[in-house]
Design an enzyme around this catalytic site. Structure first.
Site, mmCIF file in Angstrom:
data_model
loop_
_atom_site.group_PDB
_atom_site.id
_atom_site.type_symbol
_atom_site.label_atom_id
_atom_site.label_comp_id
_atom_site.label_asym_id
_atom_site.label_seq_id
_atom_site.Cartn_x
_atom_site.Cartn_y
_atom_site.Cartn_z
ATOM 1 N N HIS A 131 -3.851 3.591 -5.269
ATOM 2 C CA HIS A 131 -4.126 2.164 -5.083
ATOM 3 C C HIS A 131 -4.029 1.379 -6.400
ATOM 4 O O HIS A 131 -3.974 0.151 -6.386
ATOM 5 C CB HIS A 131 -5.499 1.993 -4.440
ATOM 6 C CG HIS A 131 -5.533 0.974 -3.368
ATOM 7 N ND1 HIS A 131 -4.669 0.970 -2.288
ATOM 8 C CD2 HIS A 131 -6.319 -0.102 -3.214
ATOM 9 C CE1 HIS A 131 -4.938 -0.063 -1.527
ATOM 10 N NE2 HIS A 131 -5.934 -0.730 -2.054
ATOM 11 N N ARG A 154 -0.970 -1.055 -6.424
ATOM 12 C CA ARG A 154 -1.194 -2.329 -5.729
ATOM 13 C C ARG A 154 -2.082 -3.254 -6.569
ATOM 14 O O ARG A 154 -1.823 -4.445 -6.680
ATOM 15 C CB ARG A 154 -1.834 -2.035 -4.369
ATOM 16 C CG ARG A 154 -2.087 -3.234 -3.487
ATOM 17 C CD ARG A 154 -2.508 -2.727 -2.103
ATOM 18 N NE ARG A 154 -3.226 -3.692 -1.301
ATOM 19 C CZ ARG A 154 -2.657 -4.570 -0.481
ATOM 20 N NH1 ARG A 154 -1.356 -4.616 -0.352
ATOM 21 N NH2 ARG A 154 -3.401 -5.391 0.233
ATOM 22 N N ARG A 178 0.853 -1.186 0.000
ATOM 23 C CA ARG A 178 0.000 0.000 0.000
ATOM 24 C C ARG A 178 0.897 1.248 0.000
ATOM 25 O O ARG A 178 1.963 1.240 0.598
ATOM 26 C CB ARG A 178 -0.875 0.035 1.245
ATOM 27 C CG ARG A 178 -1.985 -0.982 1.248
ATOM 28 C CD ARG A 178 -2.831 -0.845 2.525
ATOM 29 N NE ARG A 178 -3.867 -1.852 2.536
ATOM 30 C CZ ARG A 178 -3.712 -3.077 3.044
ATOM 31 N NH1 ARG A 178 -2.565 -3.416 3.600
ATOM 32 N NH2 ARG A 178 -4.703 -3.946 3.005
ATOM 33 N N LYS A 196 -2.805 -0.569 7.748
ATOM 34 C CA LYS A 196 -4.249 -0.800 7.718
ATOM 35 C C LYS A 196 -4.661 -1.966 8.607
ATOM 36 O O LYS A 196 -5.660 -1.891 9.320
ATOM 37 C CB LYS A 196 -4.711 -1.046 6.281
ATOM 38 C CG LYS A 196 -6.211 -1.227 6.157
ATOM 39 C CD LYS A 196 -6.660 -1.352 4.727
ATOM 40 C CE LYS A 196 -8.165 -1.532 4.668
ATOM 41 N NZ LYS A 196 -8.639 -1.689 3.303
ATOM 42 N N HIS A 199 -6.396 -10.794 2.157
ATOM 43 C CA HIS A 199 -7.834 -10.747 1.915
ATOM 44 C C HIS A 199 -8.516 -11.934 2.574
ATOM 45 O O HIS A 199 -7.904 -12.976 2.806
ATOM 46 C CB HIS A 199 -8.126 -10.756 0.406
ATOM 47 C CG HIS A 199 -7.837 -9.447 -0.254
ATOM 48 N ND1 HIS A 199 -7.699 -9.322 -1.613
ATOM 49 C CD2 HIS A 199 -7.677 -8.192 0.238
ATOM 50 C CE1 HIS A 199 -7.456 -8.060 -1.927
ATOM 51 N NE2 HIS A 199 -7.436 -7.356 -0.814
ATOM 52 N N TYR A 236 -11.193 -7.372 -6.244
ATOM 53 C CA TYR A 236 -10.234 -6.306 -5.957
ATOM 54 C C TYR A 236 -9.341 -5.998 -7.157
ATOM 55 O O TYR A 236 -9.086 -4.839 -7.473
ATOM 56 C CB TYR A 236 -9.389 -6.715 -4.743
ATOM 57 C CG TYR A 236 -8.341 -5.725 -4.342
ATOM 58 C CD1 TYR A 236 -8.673 -4.584 -3.621
ATOM 59 C CD2 TYR A 236 -7.010 -5.932 -4.668
ATOM 60 C CE1 TYR A 236 -7.702 -3.676 -3.237
ATOM 61 C CE2 TYR A 236 -6.036 -5.018 -4.285
ATOM 62 C CZ TYR A 236 -6.389 -3.905 -3.573
ATOM 63 O OH TYR A 236 -5.430 -3.005 -3.204
#
Length: 181
Positions: A129, A132, A38, A62, A155, A164
């Site tokens: 993002h 990533r 990230r 995160k 995840h 994603y």
């Protein structure tokens, strides 16, 4: 929601564009698309976190989980060229404002979007993002191992990972491309 860069030629164009700007911006892009870190975690990195290391060790901002990312030979060469004259305590991606301050997320967003505009990157939603997600998209295209990617990204399920990185939509679109009754 931001999207990955699916076109490898556009990735090459962006790399060239960043090289024309400065090596910091190039390395920021290259680390992002080759590790899946990230932006918030990348901006915390210091020279000591990557110098003479085989892996990047982080505590994800995160999730709080500890993660380890392999630095392959190509990335190692890019990093070593960049840090050769830097001190260990320096932030890897420094802002030009202040003394040893990292870039801000908003600065990174501006850097990425300016380069994307300069090469006419045709992605509806592009942002920090996207790096990533680009890593995830191309890792999946190469290895087709959603379980591994799910673990890399922390995840909860394979379906979350596929959504994603935009694979589910790609598969749906492709299935309908030649479908007509």
């Amino acid at each position: 929601m931001v999207e990955p860069i699916r076109d490898v030629d556009k990735i090459k164009e962006l790399k060239k564009e960043f090289m024309g700007q400065n090596y910091r911006n190039y390395l920021l892009f290259v680390v992002g698309i080759n590790t899946g870190l990230r932006i918030s975690d990348m901006l915390k990195l210091k020279v000591e976190d990557v110098k003479n290391k085989t892996h990047i060790y982080i505590s994800e901002g995160k999730t709080g989980k500890s993660k380890k990312f392999f630095i392959n030979l190509n990335l190692r060469e890019d990093i070593d060229m960049y840090i050769k004259n830097m001190k260990e305590e320096e932030h890897l991606f420094q802002s030009r404002n202040g003394n040893n301050k990292p870039l801000s997320r908003s600065q990174v967003y501006r850097i990425l979007n300016k380069a994307a505009d300069n090469i006419d990157l045709d992605i509806e939603n592009f942002g920090c993002h996207s790096l990533r997600k680009t890593f995830g998209y191309h890792h999946y295209q190469k290895y087709k191992d959603v379980a591994l990617l799910q673990d890399i990204f922390n995840h909860s399920s394979p379906s979350v990972t596929l959504v994603y990185i935009g694979i589910n939509q790609d598969v749906k679109d492709k299935s309908l491309q030649d479908f007509y009754l």
